[in-house]
Write a protein that holds these residues in place. Structure first.
Motif, PDB file in Angstrom:
ATOM      1  N   ASP A  82      37.273  56.433  42.184  1.00 45.67           N
ATOM      2  CA  ASP A  82      35.996  56.743  41.539  1.00 45.67           C
ATOM      3  C   ASP A  82      34.884  56.146  42.402  1.00 45.67           C
ATOM      4  O   ASP A  82      34.630  54.943  42.378  1.00 45.67           O
ATOM      5  N   ALA A  83      34.204  56.996  43.178  1.00 46.38           N
ATOM      6  CA  ALA A  83      33.211  56.501  44.137  1.00 46.38           C
ATOM      7  C   ALA A  83      32.063  55.762  43.470  1.00 46.38           C
ATOM      8  O   ALA A  83      31.461  54.873  44.059  1.00 46.38           O
ATOM      9  N   GLY A  84      31.761  56.107  42.224  1.00 54.66           N
ATOM     10  CA  GLY A  84      30.671  55.445  41.516  1.00 54.66           C
ATOM     11  C   GLY A  84      31.096  54.236  40.722  1.00 54.66           C
ATOM     12  O   GLY A  84      30.256  53.560  40.120  1.00 54.66           O
ATOM     13  N   LEU A  85      32.388  53.922  40.723  1.00 57.10           N
ATOM     14  CA  LEU A  85      32.938  52.801  39.951  1.00 57.10           C
ATOM     15  C   LEU A  85      32.477  52.862  38.493  1.00 57.10           C
ATOM     16  O   LEU A  85      31.948  51.898  37.925  1.00 57.10           O
ATOM     17  N   ASP A  86      32.715  54.008  37.866  1.00 55.15           N
ATOM     18  CA  ASP A  86      32.301  54.215  36.481  1.00 55.15           C
ATOM     19  C   ASP A  86      33.472  54.226  35.508  1.00 55.15           C
ATOM     20  O   ASP A  86      33.291  54.531  34.326  1.00 55.15           O
ATOM     21  N   GLY A  87      34.662  53.879  35.971  1.00 50.71           N
ATOM     22  CA  GLY A  87      35.829  53.895  35.104  1.00 50.71           C
ATOM     23  C   GLY A  87      35.738  52.877  33.986  1.00 50.71           C
ATOM     24  O   GLY A  87      35.077  51.834  34.103  1.00 50.71           O
ATOM     25  N   GLU A  88      36.433  53.165  32.904  1.00 48.40           N
ATOM     26  CA  GLU A  88      36.407  52.293  31.717  1.00 48.40           C
ATOM     27  C   GLU A  88      36.853  50.880  32.032  1.00 48.40           C
ATOM     28  O   GLU A  88      36.320  49.900  31.477  1.00 48.40           O
ATOM     29  N   SER A  89      37.794  50.734  32.937  1.00 50.34           N
ATOM     30  CA  SER A  89      38.329  49.400  33.231  1.00 50.34           C
ATOM     31  C   SER A  89      37.367  48.537  34.036  1.00 50.34           C
ATOM     32  O   SER A  89      37.520  47.307  34.064  1.00 50.34           O
ATOM     33  N   VAL A  90      36.383  49.145  34.688  1.00 48.78           N
ATOM     34  CA  VAL A  90      35.477  48.374  35.549  1.00 48.78           C
ATOM     35  C   VAL A  90      34.730  47.320  34.741  1.00 48.78           C
ATOM     36  O   VAL A  90      34.715  46.134  35.087  1.00 48.78           O
ATOM     37  N   GLU A  91      34.116  47.736  33.657  1.00 47.25           N
ATOM     38  CA  GLU A  91      33.366  46.779  32.840  1.00 47.25           C
ATOM     39  C   GLU A  91      34.275  46.020  31.884  1.00 47.25           C
ATOM     40  O   GLU A  91      34.037  44.839  31.600  1.00 47.25           O
ATOM     41  N   ARG A  92      35.308  46.663  31.381  1.00 48.87           N
ATOM     42  CA  ARG A  92      36.179  45.987  30.414  1.00 48.87           C
ATOM     43  C   ARG A  92      36.907  44.809  31.049  1.00 48.87           C
ATOM     44  O   ARG A  92      37.036  43.738  30.449  1.00 48.87           O
ATOM     45  N   ILE A  93      37.382  45.004  32.266  1.00 44.99           N
ATOM     46  CA  ILE A  93      38.121  43.922  32.920  1.00 44.99           C
ATOM     47  C   ILE A  93      37.171  43.014  33.694  1.00 44.99           C
ATOM     48  O   ILE A  93      37.282  41.794  33.637  1.00 44.99           O
ATOM     49  N   ALA A 149      34.923  40.499  34.913  1.00 45.96           N
ATOM     50  CA  ALA A 149      35.046  39.123  35.385  1.00 45.96           C
ATOM     51  C   ALA A 149      36.484  38.613  35.341  1.00 45.96           C
ATOM     52  O   ALA A 149      36.806  37.615  35.990  1.00 45.96           O
ATOM     53  N   ARG A 150      37.373  39.282  34.597  1.00 39.61           N
ATOM     54  CA  ARG A 150      38.769  38.828  34.525  1.00 39.61           C
ATOM     55  C   ARG A 150      39.562  39.190  35.768  1.00 39.61           C
ATOM     56  O   ARG A 150      40.634  38.642  36.006  1.00 39.61           O
ATOM     57  N   ASP A 151      39.043  40.133  36.557  1.00 39.81           N
ATOM     58  CA  ASP A 151      39.728  40.497  37.792  1.00 39.81           C
ATOM     59  C   ASP A 151      39.669  39.310  38.744  1.00 39.81           C
ATOM     60  O   ASP A 151      38.573  38.860  39.106  1.00 39.81           O
ATOM     61  N   PRO A 152      40.816  38.765  39.158  1.00 38.85           N
ATOM     62  CA  PRO A 152      40.790  37.580  40.007  1.00 38.85           C
ATOM     63  C   PRO A 152      40.360  37.842  41.443  1.00 38.85           C
ATOM     64  O   PRO A 152      40.184  36.894  42.214  1.00 38.85           O
ATOM     65  N   MET A 153      40.153  39.092  41.818  1.00 37.14           N
ATOM     66  CA  MET A 153      39.775  39.401  43.200  1.00 37.14           C
ATOM     67  C   MET A 153      38.453  40.144  43.307  1.00 37.14           C
ATOM     68  O   MET A 153      37.563  39.743  44.044  1.00 37.14           O
ATOM     69  N   SER A 183      47.530  45.725  35.567  1.00 37.25           N
ATOM     70  CA  SER A 183      46.733  45.902  34.348  1.00 37.25           C
ATOM     71  C   SER A 183      45.472  45.052  34.358  1.00 37.25           C
ATOM     72  O   SER A 183      44.544  45.317  33.601  1.00 37.25           O
ATOM     73  N   ASN A 184      45.417  44.020  35.236  1.00 40.57           N
ATOM     74  CA  ASN A 184      44.283  43.097  35.256  1.00 40.57           C
ATOM     75  C   ASN A 184      43.399  43.328  36.475  1.00 40.57           C
ATOM     76  O   ASN A 184      43.066  42.393  37.213  1.00 40.57           O
ATOM     77  N   GLU A 185      43.014  44.570  36.695  1.00 41.43           N
ATOM     78  CA  GLU A 185      42.120  44.864  37.809  1.00 41.43           C
ATOM     79  C   GLU A 185      41.168  45.988  37.440  1.00 41.43           C
ATOM     80  O   GLU A 185      41.482  46.870  36.635  1.00 41.43           O
ATOM     81  N   ILE A 186      39.980  45.943  38.050  1.00 43.61           N
ATOM     82  CA  ILE A 186      38.934  46.887  37.674  1.00 43.61           C
ATOM     83  C   ILE A 186      39.270  48.314  38.103  1.00 43.61           C
ATOM     84  O   ILE A 186      38.682  49.267  37.576  1.00 43.61           O
ATOM     85  N   ASP A 204      51.971  45.218  33.935  1.00 41.64           N
ATOM     86  CA  ASP A 204      51.201  44.438  32.969  1.00 41.64           C
ATOM     87  C   ASP A 204      51.146  42.970  33.373  1.00 41.64           C
ATOM     88  O   ASP A 204      52.171  42.351  33.702  1.00 41.64           O
ATOM     89  N   GLY A 205      49.925  42.438  33.363  1.00 40.72           N
ATOM     90  CA  GLY A 205      49.714  41.035  33.688  1.00 40.72           C
ATOM     91  C   GLY A 205      49.478  40.764  35.156  1.00 40.72           C
ATOM     92  O   GLY A 205      49.294  39.607  35.542  1.00 40.72           O
ATOM     93  N   TYR A 206      49.432  41.829  35.975  1.00 39.80           N
ATOM     94  CA  TYR A 206      49.270  41.628  37.418  1.00 39.80           C
ATOM     95  C   TYR A 206      47.922  42.164  37.887  1.00 39.80           C
ATOM     96  O   TYR A 206      47.200  42.831  37.157  1.00 39.80           O
ATOM     97  N   TRP A 207      47.589  41.859  39.119  1.00 39.09           N
ATOM     98  CA  TRP A 207      46.240  42.022  39.650  1.00 39.09           C
ATOM     99  C   TRP A 207      46.238  42.961  40.846  1.00 39.09           C
ATOM    100  O   TRP A 207      47.250  43.555  41.209  1.00 39.09           O
ATOM    101  N   HIS A 208      45.076  43.068  41.468  1.00 38.63           N
ATOM    102  CA  HIS A 208      44.829  44.011  42.555  1.00 38.63           C
ATOM    103  C   HIS A 208      45.748  43.746  43.749  1.00 38.63           C
ATOM    104  O   HIS A 208      45.755  42.657  44.308  1.00 38.63           O
ATOM    105  N   VAL A 209      46.523  44.775  44.130  1.00 38.60           N
ATOM    106  CA  VAL A 209      47.425  44.715  45.290  1.00 38.60           C
ATOM    107  C   VAL A 209      48.249  43.413  45.274  1.00 38.60           C
ATOM    108  O   VAL A 209      48.314  42.684  46.266  1.00 38.60           O
ATOM    109  N   PHE A 210      48.869  43.145  44.141  1.00 38.68           N
ATOM    110  CA  PHE A 210      49.680  41.932  44.016  1.00 38.68           C
ATOM    111  C   PHE A 210      50.900  41.970  44.934  1.00 38.68           C
ATOM    112  O   PHE A 210      51.562  40.943  45.144  1.00 38.68           O
TER     113      PHE A 210
END
Length: 295
Positions: free
Chosen positions: A175-186, A188-192, A235-238, A263-269
């Motif tokens: 999503d080039a505009g970063l408008d997905g639902e997970s962007v705002e929902r996750i 600050a919780r995204d560790p990266m 599941s824990n990434e924007i 579930d419970g993992y992050w960006h490119v874990f």
């Protein structure tokens, strides 16, 4: 280990994605911190060229087969290199017996779209020119590299070159505009990653191309005719919405998709495969899936 790694990422890797720091410092920071990722030692990491660009060729010391993986590294299109992703590329080489090529494509903001796609396309053409059959090739990439891998498949279709046997997308940006639902929902919780950084980086990468242009906004692209896709995401990434949206869009036009949400993992874990059992399991599953597609 699953609970210990995210705080470490926030203190070590996440600063490399801080847009307030000089770009050169962020690039060097990522190169240095990536050394802590445990790259397999039973592989050869050899400097070469592919399609007119510097590249790294990764081969396990064990018996090689004819298969080739063209791996496109992540880093938001503005940093990263073959060296920062050896924890993944080395394991894919070891697990599949394939030769892995990692081109050092041009980076933004010095080089905006479509420079990266041109480099990826040149690398793929070079493999074909060197006698590698398309059915022996797999394309893979993580994050922005996942975006580039998918862009490459679309470009191959448009110019009439044969598709690879399969493609693997790890935490892909779509999503080039970063408008997905997970962007705002996750958020600050995204560790990266942070939404602000991702949007700024996307704008630098696109140059004068609008965010809703299907050439860069891949959720709006027609995915008809693409090869089998393997998509994995934490599941824990924007970028969770990006991966899920790609899966839905591909399946809607009849593309074979193997999708897994961790579930419970992050960006490119998967870069933590030397420390994290789930990361190793992910790459083992990907390798088995690739071997089936090559067969």
């Amino acid at each position: 280990m699953q609970k210990l790694i995210p705080p470490v990422l926030r203190g070590t890797i996440k600063p490399a994605f801080n847009p307030r720091l000089p770009l050169g410092l962020r690039r060097r920071w990522l190169e240095l911190t990536s050394r802590a990722m445990l790259a397999p030692r039973d592989c050869r990491y050899e400097a070469t060229t592919l399609g007119g660009r510097p590249a790294e060729r990764v081969r396990a010391h064990a018996q090689l087969n004819r298969s080739v993986i063209l791996y496109l590294h992540g880093g938001g299109y503005f940093m990263g290199s073959p060296r920062t992703h050896r924890a993944i590329t080395g394991r894919l080489a070891r697990l599949t017996g394939a030769t892995v090529y990692v081109p050092e494509y041009r980076l933004a903001p010095e080089h905006a779209y479509p420079a990266q796609l041109q480099d990826a396309l040149a690398a793929y053409r070079a493999l074909l020119d060197h006698g590698v059959a398309a059915e022996c090739i797999a394309v893979a990439g993580d994050s922005a590299g996942g975006h580039l891998a998918l862009s490459l498949l679309l470009a191959l279709r448009e110019i009439g070159l044969p598709q690879p046997a399969a493609a693997v997308l790890l935490s892909p940006w779509a999503d080039a505009g970063l408008d997905g639902e997970s962007v705002e929902r996750i958020g600050a919780r995204d560790p990266m990653l942070t939404p602000k950084w991702a949007r700024l980086t996307g704008a630098d990468f696109r140059g004068g191309v609008e965010a809703d242009d299907p050439r860069v906004h891949l959720l709006a692209a027609d995915l008809t005719g693409l090869p089998p896709l393997r998509i994995e995401v934490g599941s824990n990434e924007i970028l969770l919405s990006d991966a899920e949206g790609l899966c839905e869009a591909a399946e809607a036009v009849g593309v074979e998709v193997s999708f897994r949400r961790w579930d419970g993992y992050w960006h490119v874990f998967q870069v933590h495969a030397g420390l994290l059992r789930a990361a190793a399991e992910s790459l083992e599953g990907i390798a088995a899936w690739l071997r089936e597609r090559w067969a």
